[in-house]
Enzyme design. Structure first.
Site, PDB file in Angstrom:
ATOM      1  CD  GLU A  34     -35.546-100.545  19.536  1.00 30.51           C
ATOM      2  OE1 GLU A  34     -36.074 -99.468  19.217  1.00 30.51           O
ATOM      3  OE2 GLU A  34     -36.043-101.349  20.364  1.00 30.51           O
TER       4      GLU A  34
ATOM      5  CG  HIS B  48     -39.294 -98.722  20.233  1.00 32.33           C
ATOM      6  ND1 HIS B  48     -37.971 -98.372  20.385  1.00 32.33           N
ATOM      7  CD2 HIS B  48     -39.973 -97.927  21.109  1.00 32.33           C
ATOM      8  CE1 HIS B  48     -37.852 -97.413  21.288  1.00 32.33           C
ATOM      9  NE2 HIS B  48     -39.060 -97.127  21.743  1.00 32.33           N
TER      10      HIS B  48
ATOM     11  NE  ARG C 105     -35.083 -95.076  24.818  1.00 30.91           N
ATOM     12  CZ  ARG C 105     -36.275 -94.526  24.590  1.00 30.91           C
ATOM     13  NH1 ARG C 105     -37.367 -95.281  24.647  1.00 30.91           N
ATOM     14  NH2 ARG C 105     -36.376 -93.234  24.304  1.00 30.91           N
TER      15      ARG C 105
END
EC number: 1.1.1.290
Length: 380
Positions: A236, A253, A207
């Site tokens: 993000e 991601h 994360r």
């Protein structure tokens, strides 16, 4: 029954059409009006599911097609009597493939010999634990930091300080925890980043806020010897453009975005919903997964191990393509950049996992067999 679902969850119709109506929404724009009439809510990590979203709705089951649950307000679920399920381990193999591809890229740039490096894995759950098994299977030196597992199991775990002091490569695989006994928010802040060894490689596929992005940017400006690979970002889909430019590899991601992993996540939520409703499973994932475009690869028994490792891993996945696509998408216009981040994820091309690959070896090759077995491919 009404199911409200993130439009980017794969195989929604195949798994869930038998339960009732499905309404699709962009995950980032789901609001209380979207879910008010829903009985079931299916999300990904981009949707914050809490009291504000659910209060006053009919939702009694929430499924997230992800390993992590930091976007779910589990305390509110307990208070409201809402059943929930995540998809533990669904994309673990895809993340391991991402890390392996990143290591190969860094080795090419640095000239480093991968077997001679010391690896630190921080967080040894579904993803980190699988990475540890692969690296151990290769015969490489691995130090593992996981205070939760250490407290529960004892065993051969080390502190984060030891990882920082002794490891040439650090790969982060922790959940995001802002409180509790072992918080991971800014687990690597300015003080920890300053302790990275000369020539260290840092990989974050967990994360974004596990690493203080501002502190990392300042470190990379000051230390050209450190290589950073970031797949996740603070804030993000907004990205620190200067930090992205300083990273050796930067991606949006997608570390766990293998086709197998994404569809496995949907299957796990389907199975959980079947259990919740007391219904038999009528759909099986193996009946829906397409055949991989590359099913088998062959090596001569005399093949160089390093070359074989790179060939095998890159036949399945090479992060340099995703890095290039991501960098082309970056924009000084914040709205355009956020939209491009999500579009790259939405339109991500099919990518398979190394565990689905068969390897044929010509001649006796015990070291190659060990490597193939460690990677999770199958010797035939």
């Amino acid at each position: 029954m009404l199911i409200v679902a993130d439009e980017n969850i794969p195989l929604l119709d195949a798994f869930f059409e038998g339960f009732g109506e499905i309404r699709r929404y962009p995950g980032r724009s789901m609001d209380a009006a979207s879910v008010k009439e829903a009985d079931v809510l299916l999300v990904r990590s981009v949707t914050k599911v809490d009291r504000q979203l659910l209060e006053g709705s009919r939702v009694r089951f929430v499924g997230t097609c992800t390993i992590g649950t930091d976007h779910l307000d589990l305390d509110y679920f307990a208070e409201a009597g809402i059943h929930w399920s995540s998809a533990p381990g669904c994309n673990a193999r895809g993340v391991v493939d991402y890390v392996l591809g990143s290591l190969l890229t860094l080795a090419d740039l640095d000239g480093a010999a991968l077997p001679q490096r010391t690896y630190g894995v921080v967080g040894a759950g579904e993803v980190g634990g699988r990475l540890v098994r692969v690296l151990h299977g290769m015969g490489w030196k691995v130090l593992v930091c996981d205070p939760l597992r250490q407290a529960a199991e004892g065993g051969d775990f080390v502190s984060l300080q030891t990882v920082l002091e002794q490891c040439d490569v650090i790969s982060l695989h922790t959940p995001l925890q802002q409180g509790g006994e072992h918080p991971t928010w800014h687990l690597l802040g300015q003080a920890q980043l300053a302790q990275l060894r000369p020539g260290a490689w840092l990989i974050n596929a967990s994360r974004g806020p596990v690493v203080d992005n501002l502190a990392l940017r300042e470190l990379l400006l000051d230390r050209e010897d450190v290589h950073a690979v970031l797949d996740v970002w603070e804030g993000e889909p907004q990205v620190d453009l200067q930090l992205a430019d300083l990273c050796t590899l930067a991606t949006p991601h997608i570390a766990g975005y293998s086709l197998d992993g994404r569809q496995r996540g949907t299957a796990q939520i389907y199975q959980a919903l079947c259990r919740f409703l007391g219904e038999a499973e009528r759909v099986q994932l193996q009946d829906l997964l397409p055949k991989p475009p590359l099913a088998q690869i062959e090596f001569d028994g005399e093949a160089d191990l390093g070359w074989a490792l790179a060939t095998l891993c890159r036949a399945v996945y090479d992060p340099r393509r995703d890095d290039a696509d991501f960098r082309r998408s970056l924009s000084d216009d914040a709205a355009e950049q956020r939209a491009a981040f999500d579009l790259l994820r939405k339109q991500y091309p099919p990518r398979r996992e190394i565990e689905g690959l068969a390897v044929r070896l010509r001649g006796e090759a015990p070291q190659l067999v060990q490597m193939v077995n460690a990677l999770g491919a199958v010797v035939v």
